[in-house]
Design an enzyme around this catalytic site. Structure first.
Site, PDB file in Angstrom:
ATOM      1  N   ARG A 104       0.873  -1.171   0.000  1.00  0.00           N
ATOM      2  CA  ARG A 104       0.000   0.000   0.000  1.00  0.00           C
ATOM      3  C   ARG A 104       0.910   1.220   0.000  1.00  0.00           C
ATOM      4  NH1 ARG A 104      -4.429   2.554  -0.966  1.00  0.00           N
ATOM      5  NH2 ARG A 104      -5.988   2.779   0.647  1.00  0.00           N
ATOM      6  N   GLU A 143      -4.228  -7.891  -6.321  1.00  0.00           N
ATOM      7  CA  GLU A 143      -2.856  -8.403  -6.426  1.00  0.00           C
ATOM      8  C   GLU A 143      -2.700  -9.640  -5.543  1.00  0.00           C
ATOM      9  OE1 GLU A 143      -0.254  -4.354  -7.294  1.00  0.00           O
ATOM     10  OE2 GLU A 143      -0.109  -5.309  -5.339  1.00  0.00           O
TER      11      GLU A 143
END
Length: 136
Positions: free
Chosen positions: A35, A89
């Site tokens: 992130r 992902e």
């Protein structure tokens, strides 16, 4: 920093045809999934350390790069599960791992308890519940 290091992969050659075919499938040694929150505090440092050790590393968000990487490192922070792209992902990484195309994933817990991730507690629990609710 987006993109990969311009370094030749470190994987050795295999004597078997199967090993050679498998190694030719891979383009990168490592795919970093993270992130953006962790970029300045951790991920940039890890990325450059891998590159300095001549480990060809892709950092970014491309599903094909996941398939073409020998392994993945997940930088798990409390905000990771709030990103739909990170979850996409993660799904792709786990699919590749389960299909035997790469070794298991290496998780790195960045300011989040392993138990929160493992048992979906606190922020992870809330984010995963919200994700499940969207899927219904």
């Amino acid at each position: 920093m987006k993109g990969r290091g311009q370094i030749v992969t470190t994987g050795g050659s295999s004597s078997s045809d199967k090993g050679a075919a498998l190694s030719s499938h891979f383009r990168y040694d490592v795919f970093l999934s993270f992130r953006g929150y962790t970029r300045l505090k951790f991920t940039d440092t890890l990325y450059h350390a891998l590159i300095n050790k001549r480990i060809d590393t892709f950092e970014g968000s491309l599903l094909e790069a996941i398939e073409r990487s020998m392994m993945s490192i997940l930088i798990l922070c409390h905000k990771y599960p709030t990103s739909q792209w990170c979850l996409d992902e993660l799904i792709k990484i786990m699919e590749c791992s389960e299909n035997g195309r790469k070794p298991p994933v290496l998780p790195v817990y960045f300011n989040v308890a392993k138990s929160d991730v493992q048992f979906q507690l606190n922020e992870y629990g809330k984010a995963m519940a919200a994700h499940e609710e969207k899927g219904r």
